[in-house]
Enzyme design. Structure first.
Site, PDB file in Angstrom:
ATOM      1  N   HIS A  73     -11.113  -4.119  -3.697  1.00 48.53           N
ATOM      2  CA  HIS A  73     -11.111  -3.547  -2.203  1.00 48.53           C
ATOM      3  C   HIS A  73     -12.085  -2.452  -1.999  1.00 48.53           C
ATOM      4  CE1 HIS A  73      -6.974  -4.975  -2.451  1.00 48.53           C
ATOM      5  NE2 HIS A  73      -6.864  -5.471  -1.329  1.00 48.53           N
ATOM      6  N   HIS A  92     -15.753  -6.764   0.118  1.00 51.99           N
ATOM      7  CA  HIS A  92     -14.450  -7.395   0.238  1.00 51.99           C
ATOM      8  C   HIS A  92     -14.348  -7.176   1.912  1.00 51.99           C
ATOM      9  CE1 HIS A  92     -10.419  -8.741   1.081  1.00 51.99           C
ATOM     10  NE2 HIS A  92      -9.986  -7.607   1.403  1.00 51.99           N
ATOM     11  N   ASP A 107      -9.359  -2.303   5.112  1.00 48.86           N
ATOM     12  CA  ASP A 107      -9.092  -1.833   3.874  1.00 48.86           C
ATOM     13  C   ASP A 107      -9.726  -0.653   3.772  1.00 48.86           C
ATOM     14  OD1 ASP A 107      -7.043  -3.608   2.816  1.00 48.86           O
ATOM     15  OD2 ASP A 107      -8.687  -5.113   2.022  1.00 48.86           O
ATOM     16  N   ASP A 122      -8.386 -12.630   5.183  1.00 48.80           N
ATOM     17  CA  ASP A 122      -8.153 -11.571   4.245  1.00 48.80           C
ATOM     18  C   ASP A 122      -7.818 -12.429   2.675  1.00 48.80           C
ATOM     19  OD1 ASP A 122      -8.090  -8.966   3.054  1.00 48.80           O
ATOM     20  OD2 ASP A 122      -5.992  -8.703   3.756  1.00 48.80           O
TER      21      ASP A 122
HETATM   22  N1  LIG Z   1      -1.868 -13.439  -6.110  1.00 49.34           N
HETATM   23  C1  LIG Z   1      -3.352 -13.201  -5.615  1.00 49.34           C
HETATM   24  N2  LIG Z   1      -3.136 -12.500  -4.635  1.00 49.34           N
HETATM   25  C2  LIG Z   1      -4.291 -12.306  -4.008  1.00 49.34           C
HETATM   26  C3  LIG Z   1      -5.355 -13.025  -4.176  1.00 49.34           C
HETATM   27  N3  LIG Z   1      -6.325 -12.669  -3.273  1.00 49.34           N
HETATM   28  C4  LIG Z   1      -5.803 -11.840  -2.615  1.00 49.34           C
HETATM   29  N4  LIG Z   1      -4.871 -11.451  -3.075  1.00 49.34           N
HETATM   30  C5  LIG Z   1      -3.801 -10.261  -2.585  1.00 49.34           C
HETATM   31  O1  LIG Z   1      -3.769 -10.620  -1.026  1.00 49.34           O
HETATM   32  C6  LIG Z   1      -3.949  -9.184  -0.527  1.00 49.34           C
HETATM   33  C7  LIG Z   1      -4.515  -9.365   0.978  1.00 49.34           C
HETATM   34  O2  LIG Z   1      -4.566  -8.143   1.520  1.00 49.34           O
HETATM   35  P1  LIG Z   1      -5.457  -7.000   0.516  1.00 49.34           P
HETATM   36  O3  LIG Z   1      -7.149  -7.332   0.770  1.00 49.34           O
HETATM   37  O4  LIG Z   1      -5.092  -5.702   0.996  1.00 49.34           O
HETATM   38  O5  LIG Z   1      -5.088  -7.258  -0.871  1.00 49.34           O
HETATM   39  C8  LIG Z   1      -4.975  -8.491  -1.408  1.00 49.34           C
HETATM   40  C9  LIG Z   1      -4.513  -8.939  -2.751  1.00 49.34           C
HETATM   41  O6  LIG Z   1      -3.504  -7.916  -3.014  1.00 49.34           O
HETATM   42  C10 LIG Z   1      -5.250 -14.330  -5.053  1.00 49.34           C
HETATM   43  O7  LIG Z   1      -6.287 -14.930  -5.317  1.00 49.34           O
HETATM   44  N5  LIG Z   1      -4.263 -14.088  -5.650  1.00 49.34           N
HETATM   45 ZN   LIG Z   2      -8.138  -7.054   2.501  1.00 50.38          ZN
END
Ligand SMILES: Nc1nc2c(ncn2[C@@H]2O[C@@H]3COP(=O)(O)O[C@H]3[C@H]2O)c(=O)[nH]1
Ligand SMILES: [Zn+2]
Length: 405
Positions: free
Chosen positions: A203, A207, A244, A350
């Protein structure tokens, strides 16, 4: 299935023959503009009906995520899924303004003007001193395979500034909202500093740049950009860039269970998302950073409301609710609520990296896993059974005080 294909083919026969007849008229230079206009209008309406019909059938045949059986799935996993993707249904934030109908095909054909304006300004004319590597990367800014990591290296860790500046000038939003370049630069520097606050592997500003570029790509490639006002495009890009801001590298559940300062401030509701919004809007309180200083009061209110709705919807616990609401809205051929559609689009961007080329996806996955492992380390530190032994082993504090507060 074969019957469905036959029906759809039959429905398409009429518009196809109308298009052929128009083509013939053009080839024979016997153009009756009024007839062509009527034919195009009719064809667009028919294609739209077939499209909506197809969408509805696709949705009907899809499995409902909530129907997933838990047989064979460990209870920790189902618990995690439940705590991450669900929440009590809250009263949705509603705006009472118009709800335009989703007509992307017709609008994509009709509009065109926006894209023309987008490319009116050459990037190099606005920022002539960009390194060649940056200019090279930005050539792919409309592509799904855009390499945000390469942009970050090429711009010496300023992917977010570089990308946001590029998009704002491409869409000519700096002229529309009278954003001074110095103000934009100051704001973007502050934004990047906030993303660096907790040194997160995932984050971080890369990102944010990735999500902003992906959202742009979705808007442009789907034709949705033609359905939006300039204010809505601006709000969408801004929401993506800040979504974020000052992320602590930990989940909402972590904040809630550790009773962190943020959890207390936001009463356990969308803790991180509320903070991203609040902290980003706080930046705009300083006139030197306020890129929206020249908006009218009404524009400001609309922008703020849209950005808040979009960023709050990035909370993973609203995932199933959002998907379900959009499915039922498409099935009933309702007019689509713009803020809801844009919120779903930002949420899509996202979590889009698994659909990107492997090299990008694997980098994001490694970064996210590292962040999750760090959180696990903090959780261990907070475990009362472990803390005393750790304190004995280490002389200083655990480092958590500065992290959590
Ligand atoms: N399990 C999993 N979670 C993901 C993946 N990519 C993103 N996330 C989660 O999805 C969330 C989307 O919101 P955020 O970017 O705050 O934080 C991200 C991560 O916690 C992934 O490939 N696998
Ligand atoms: Zn995000």
């Amino acid at each position: 299935m074969a019957e469905l294909v036959r029906i759809r083919k039959k429905k398409l026969q009429i518009p196809i023959s109308r298009l052929r007849s128009m083509l013939k008229q053009i080839e024979e230079k016997e153009v009756d503009f009024e007839e062509i206009r009527k034919n195009l209008d009719f064809t667009a309406s028919l294609l739209e009906a077939v499209y909506l019909d197809g969408t509805r059938q696709c949705l009907e045949s899809e499995d409902d995520l909530q129907q997933l059986q838990s047989d064979g799935v460990p209870s920790e996993v189902t618990d995690w899924l439940a705590s991450t993707f669900t929440q009590r249904i809250r009263r949705p934030l509603r705006r009472s303004d118009e709800k335009p109908k989703f007509r992307s095909i017709v609008h994509a054909v009709q509009a065109g003007i926006f894209v023309e304006r987008m490319f009116k300004r050459a990037y190099t004319a606005t920022m002539p001193d960009q390194p060649a590597a940056v200019i090279n990367c930005l050539r792919d800014v409309d592509r799904w395979s855009f390499d945000v990591f390469a942009l970050n290296s090429g711009s010496s860790d300023h992917a977010l500034q570089t990308l946001f500046f590029e998009l704002i000038t491409r869409y000519d939003l700096n002229s529309r909202f009278k954003i001074r370049i110095s103000c934009l630069t100051e704001f973007l520097s502050a934004l990047e500093r906030g993303y660096c606050k907790y040194n997160n592997p995932y984050h971080n500003l890369v990102h944010a740049a990735d999500v902003t570029q992906t959202l742009h790509c979705l808007l442009l490639r789907s034709g949705l950009v033609h359905w939006l006002t300039e204010l809505e495009v601006m709000a969408s890009l801004f929401a993506a860039a800040i979504h974020d801001f000052e992320h602590t590298g930990t989940t909402n559940n972590f904040h809630i269970h550790t009773r962190s300062e943020f959890a207390l401030i936001y009463n356990d509701r969308s803790v991180q998302e509320s903070h991203h919004l609040s902290a980003a809007f706080r930046l705009l309180q300083d006139d030197r950073l306020n890129i929206f200083i020249n908006l009218t009061r009404e524009e400001w209110m609309e922008m703020r409301s849209l950005v808040i709705e979009m960023v709050l919807a990035t909370d993973m616990s609203s995932h199933l609710i959002q998907v379900k609401a959009m499915k039922s809205s498409l099935q009933q051929q309702e007019r689509i609520d713009k803020p809801k559609a844009l919120s779903l689009l930002l949420h899509t961007a996202d979590i889009s990296h698994p659909s990107k080329p492997w090299a990008l996806h694997s980098r994001w996955t490694k970064a996210l896993m590292e962040e999750f492992f760090r959180q696990e380390y903090f959780e261990d530190l907070l475990n009362p059974a472990i803390i005393p032994s750790l304190l004995e082993a280490e002389t200083g504090d655990s480092g958590l005080d500065s992290f959590i507060t």
